[in-house]
Write a protein that holds these residues in place. Structure first.
Motif, short mmCIF file in Angstrom:
data_model
loop_
_atom_site.label_atom_id
_atom_site.label_comp_id
_atom_site.label_asym_id
_atom_site.label_seq_id
_atom_site.Cartn_x
_atom_site.Cartn_y
_atom_site.Cartn_z
N LEU A 290 0.84 -1.13 -0.20
CA LEU A 290 0.06 -0.14 -0.01
C LEU A 290 0.86 1.21 0.05
N TRP A 291 1.99 1.14 0.89
CA TRP A 291 2.85 2.44 0.99
C TRP A 291 3.44 2.76 -0.49
N GLN A 292 3.89 1.69 -1.09
CA GLN A 292 4.48 1.95 -2.40
C GLN A 292 3.69 2.09 -3.45
N GLN A 293 2.47 1.68 -3.25
CA GLN A 293 1.71 2.12 -4.58
C GLN A 293 0.94 3.70 -4.32
N MET A 294 1.10 4.05 -3.07
CA MET A 294 0.69 5.48 -2.86
C MET A 294 1.96 6.43 -3.36
N LEU A 295 3.06 5.95 -3.00
CA LEU A 295 4.24 6.80 -3.56
C LEU A 295 4.28 6.65 -5.01
#
Length: 261
Positions: free
Chosen positions: A109-114
């Protein structure tokens, strides 16, 4: 809709990412209404074509790309430039929002948002900037969010990414200040789009509140007590691209009824 409302952007090629609806669609219509040739970028050809058919004027087109993929973006921007000339105006509108408590914000999730919200801006600017520098003119507008200016609970990854967009905007604005290129961000509050309606459905599913109650809870963050309309965001973007806004550079303009000051 073939009549242009003005010719202030005649000869300018504008590319809008995430142009298949919502804010992106409103921005595309606003720019086309002032004479710009539009390239609509997204991942759904049918949605892009539906928007293209609504645009005033002629010569508009679409390209498909995943905004998180550097090579796809480079290829799509090159294709757009071959069809409609070098890109003069870049609107980095594509984005995504997912919510979770920080403890449940996994690396994916973290990487998708970034990758989507911040990386997408990087890829787009990297593809469009060389031609702007050659011509000595360009307008880059990053659609950030009030989440880039303040914090919200349960969307730490989204807030981090949008804060990054603001930082990128400010750094590039200074780097390019003498080049004839301006870089600004527009930061909408809760805006009445399909993305927001999905968030409302999520609230309903998790809390048992009605759709009206869920929408009212989001609108309450706006001192005007309402949701922002996509056209209001588009008007701010348009102003930054029109003659007379040359001195507006490195700014993060909240379109949120006074929520963030």
């Amino acid at each position: 809709m073939n009549n242009k409302h003005s010719t202030l952007l005649d000869g300018r090629h504008a590319l809008v990412t995430g142009a298949g609806g919502g804010i992106g669609q409103a921005i595309a219509v606003a720019l086309a209404s002032h004479g710009a040739r539009l390239t609509l970028l997204g991942r759904d050809a049918a949605k892009l074509e539906a928007v293209r058919q609504q645009l005033p004027g002629d010569g508009h087109g679409q390209v498909l790309a995943d905004i998180t993929n550097h090579q796809q973006v480079q290829h799509a921007f090159a294709e757009a430039a071959r069809a409609r000339g070098d890109i003069d105006i870049l609107i980095n509108n594509a984005g995504a929002a997912r919510s979770a408590p920080f403890g449940k914000t996994d690396p994916e999730l973290w990487q998708q948002m970034l990758d989507t919200n911040l990386g997408g801006c990087y890829h787009g600017i990297h593809a469009a900037l060389p031609a702007m520098q050659r011509h000595g003119w360009g307008r880059i507008v990053n659609i950030a969010s009030t989440a880039g200016l303040t914090g919200y609970a349960y969307v730490a990854a989204y807030c981090a990414a949008k804060h990054g967009v603001i930082g990128l905007t400010r750094a590039l604005a200074l780097e390019l200040a003498r080049s004839g290129i301006t870089v600004n961000a527009v930061c909408p509050g809760y805006t009445d789009t399909p993305l927001l309606q999905a968030a409302i459905h999520n609230i309903v599913a998790k809390t048992g509140r009605s759709s009206a109650e869920a929408e009212a809870s989001l609108a309450a963050s706006n001192p005007q007590g309402r949701l922002i309309q996509p056209e209001e965001v588009a008007n701010a973007v348009l102003w930054l691209c029109l003659p007379g806004a040359e001195a507006i550079n490195g700014q993060s303009i909240a379109v949120a009824g006074g929520e963030v000051m």
